[in-house]
Design an enzyme around this catalytic site. Structure first.
Site, PDB file in Angstrom:
ATOM      1  N   LYS A   1       0.817  -1.216   0.000  1.00  0.00           N
ATOM      2  CA  LYS A   1       0.000   0.000   0.000  1.00  0.00           C
ATOM      3  C   LYS A   1       0.850   1.265   0.000  1.00  0.00           C
ATOM      4  O   LYS A   1       0.477   2.258  -0.616  1.00  0.00           O
ATOM      5  CB  LYS A   1      -0.939   0.003   1.215  1.00  0.00           C
ATOM      6  CG  LYS A   1      -1.963  -1.106   1.214  1.00  0.00           C
ATOM      7  CD  LYS A   1      -3.015  -0.910   2.300  1.00  0.00           C
ATOM      8  CE  LYS A   1      -2.422  -0.881   3.700  1.00  0.00           C
ATOM      9  NZ  LYS A   1      -1.732  -2.138   4.066  1.00  0.00           N
TER      10      LYS A   1
ATOM     11  N   ARG B   1      12.123 -11.161   3.538  1.00  0.00           N
ATOM     12  CA  ARG B   1      12.896  -9.916   3.457  1.00  0.00           C
ATOM     13  C   ARG B   1      14.108  -9.964   4.371  1.00  0.00           C
ATOM     14  O   ARG B   1      14.041 -10.478   5.494  1.00  0.00           O
ATOM     15  CB  ARG B   1      12.025  -8.711   3.825  1.00  0.00           C
ATOM     16  CG  ARG B   1      10.984  -8.391   2.793  1.00  0.00           C
ATOM     17  CD  ARG B   1      10.335  -7.037   2.995  1.00  0.00           C
ATOM     18  NE  ARG B   1       9.617  -6.904   4.250  1.00  0.00           N
ATOM     19  CZ  ARG B   1       8.593  -6.083   4.421  1.00  0.00           C
ATOM     20  NH1 ARG B   1       8.151  -5.352   3.404  1.00  0.00           N
ATOM     21  NH2 ARG B   1       7.985  -6.000   5.595  1.00  0.00           N
TER      22      ARG B   1
ATOM     23  N   ARG C   1      -0.294 -10.445  12.571  1.00  0.00           N
ATOM     24  CA  ARG C   1      -0.757  -9.157  12.058  1.00  0.00           C
ATOM     25  C   ARG C   1      -1.892  -9.343  11.052  1.00  0.00           C
ATOM     26  O   ARG C   1      -2.853  -8.558  11.023  1.00  0.00           O
ATOM     27  CB  ARG C   1       0.400  -8.398  11.403  1.00  0.00           C
ATOM     28  CG  ARG C   1       1.473  -7.936  12.383  1.00  0.00           C
ATOM     29  CD  ARG C   1       2.654  -7.322  11.658  1.00  0.00           C
ATOM     30  NE  ARG C   1       2.268  -6.109  10.949  1.00  0.00           N
ATOM     31  CZ  ARG C   1       3.033  -5.527  10.020  1.00  0.00           C
ATOM     32  NH1 ARG C   1       4.196  -6.061   9.692  1.00  0.00           N
ATOM     33  NH2 ARG C   1       2.633  -4.432   9.422  1.00  0.00           N
TER      34      ARG C   1
ATOM     35  N   ARG D   1      14.061  -8.525  10.144  1.00  0.00           N
ATOM     36  CA  ARG D   1      13.434  -7.714  11.170  1.00  0.00           C
ATOM     37  C   ARG D   1      12.405  -8.535  11.934  1.00  0.00           C
ATOM     38  O   ARG D   1      11.773  -9.439  11.381  1.00  0.00           O
ATOM     39  CB  ARG D   1      12.760  -6.482  10.548  1.00  0.00           C
ATOM     40  CG  ARG D   1      13.749  -5.513   9.930  1.00  0.00           C
ATOM     41  CD  ARG D   1      13.065  -4.282   9.383  1.00  0.00           C
ATOM     42  NE  ARG D   1      12.090  -4.631   8.347  1.00  0.00           N
ATOM     43  CZ  ARG D   1      11.534  -3.749   7.520  1.00  0.00           C
ATOM     44  NH1 ARG D   1      11.858  -2.471   7.618  1.00  0.00           N
ATOM     45  NH2 ARG D   1      10.671  -4.135   6.616  1.00  0.00           N
TER      46      ARG D   1
ATOM     47  N   ARG E   1      -9.669   2.913  10.220  1.00  0.00           N
ATOM     48  CA  ARG E   1      -9.317   1.525  10.516  1.00  0.00           C
ATOM     49  C   ARG E   1     -10.515   0.724  11.016  1.00  0.00           C
ATOM     50  O   ARG E   1     -10.448  -0.503  11.058  1.00  0.00           O
ATOM     51  CB  ARG E   1      -8.206   1.472  11.569  1.00  0.00           C
ATOM     52  CG  ARG E   1      -6.867   2.020  11.102  1.00  0.00           C
ATOM     53  CD  ARG E   1      -5.808   1.849  12.177  1.00  0.00           C
ATOM     54  NE  ARG E   1      -4.544   2.416  11.768  1.00  0.00           N
ATOM     55  CZ  ARG E   1      -3.620   1.776  11.058  1.00  0.00           C
ATOM     56  NH1 ARG E   1      -3.836   0.537  10.676  1.00  0.00           N
ATOM     57  NH2 ARG E   1      -2.477   2.363  10.741  1.00  0.00           N
TER      58      ARG E   1
END
Length: 217
Positions: free
Chosen positions: A13, A123, A167, A156, A88
């Site tokens: 996004k 990542r 999440r 991370r 949200r």
């Protein structure tokens, strides 16, 4: 053109928001940035927000809505704006409507959960420079090493698969109902808003082209 961008974490996004803002010459409005600016300015809204933040509490919707309403009346919003990370919840969406804050397009970037997990858990980052790699899509020349310095790459904490799935679970529970809310709202002619579902699978340019085509059609 007043736009809300929805989608799960890791759907891209941020990149797509920047593209929309550049393409259509509209500002990206972040509630976090507005809160920090109001606190620094020391105005009435900022003082109330600071008091809440200092107490360790979430800033109530009424403050956020007041900031948004004030911000969208700024001169740089004359062509429109893109709301970043807001609303949200359905309560926040209702509050926007009650305050007469008009939304022209709601764009949902759709990416399957498993694809999100692969994107984020793969990542690797070189912390000193911020250079980012991906073990499958953009691997370093030497595994686990930055191409320029040879220093270690790290994963991370937020990119750990367990964290990512957590999440996503929160997104599906708390934020995904907005998709249905705005899809249903778009069916009401008087609302004036359009709901657009875009596949976020593919290259960045492919997704950009899908969004651009949908917004200018």
């Amino acid at each position: 053109m007043n736009v809300i961008l929805l989608g799960p974490p890791g759907a891209g996004k941020g990149t797509q928001a920047a593209h929309i803002c550049e393409k259509f010459n509209i500002p990206q409005i972040s509630t976090g940035d507005m809160l920090r600016a109001a606190v620094n300015a020391g105005n009435s809204i900022g003082l109330e927000a600071k008091k809440t933040i200092d107490a360790g509490n979430l800033v109530p919707d009424k403050i956020i809505i007041a900031l948004v309403k004030e911000r969208v009346q700024s001169k740089d919003c004359s062509n429109g704006y893109l709301l970043d990370g807001f609303p949200r919840t359905i309560n926040q969406a209702d509050a926007l409507k009650l305050q007469g804050i008009k939304i022209d397009y709601v764009v949902e970037v759709k990416v399957p959960d498993d694809d999100i997990v692969v994107r984020m858990s793969g990542r690797r980052v070189h912390l000193p420079s911020g250079r980012t790699y991906h073990i499958a899509f953009n691997p370093p020349t030497l595994e686990g090493r930055d191409n320029l310095t040879g220093e270690d790459l790290i994963q991370r904490v937020d990119d750990d698969e367990t964290i990512v799935r957590g999440r996503l679970k929160i997104y599906h529970k708390q934020t995904e109902p907005l998709v249905k809310y705005y899809r249903d709202d778009a069916k009401i002619a008087a609302s004036g808003s359009k709901f657009i579902a875009i596949s976020g699978v593919g290259s960045l340019d492919e997704v950009k082209d899908r969004i651009t085509s949908a917004l200018i059609s």
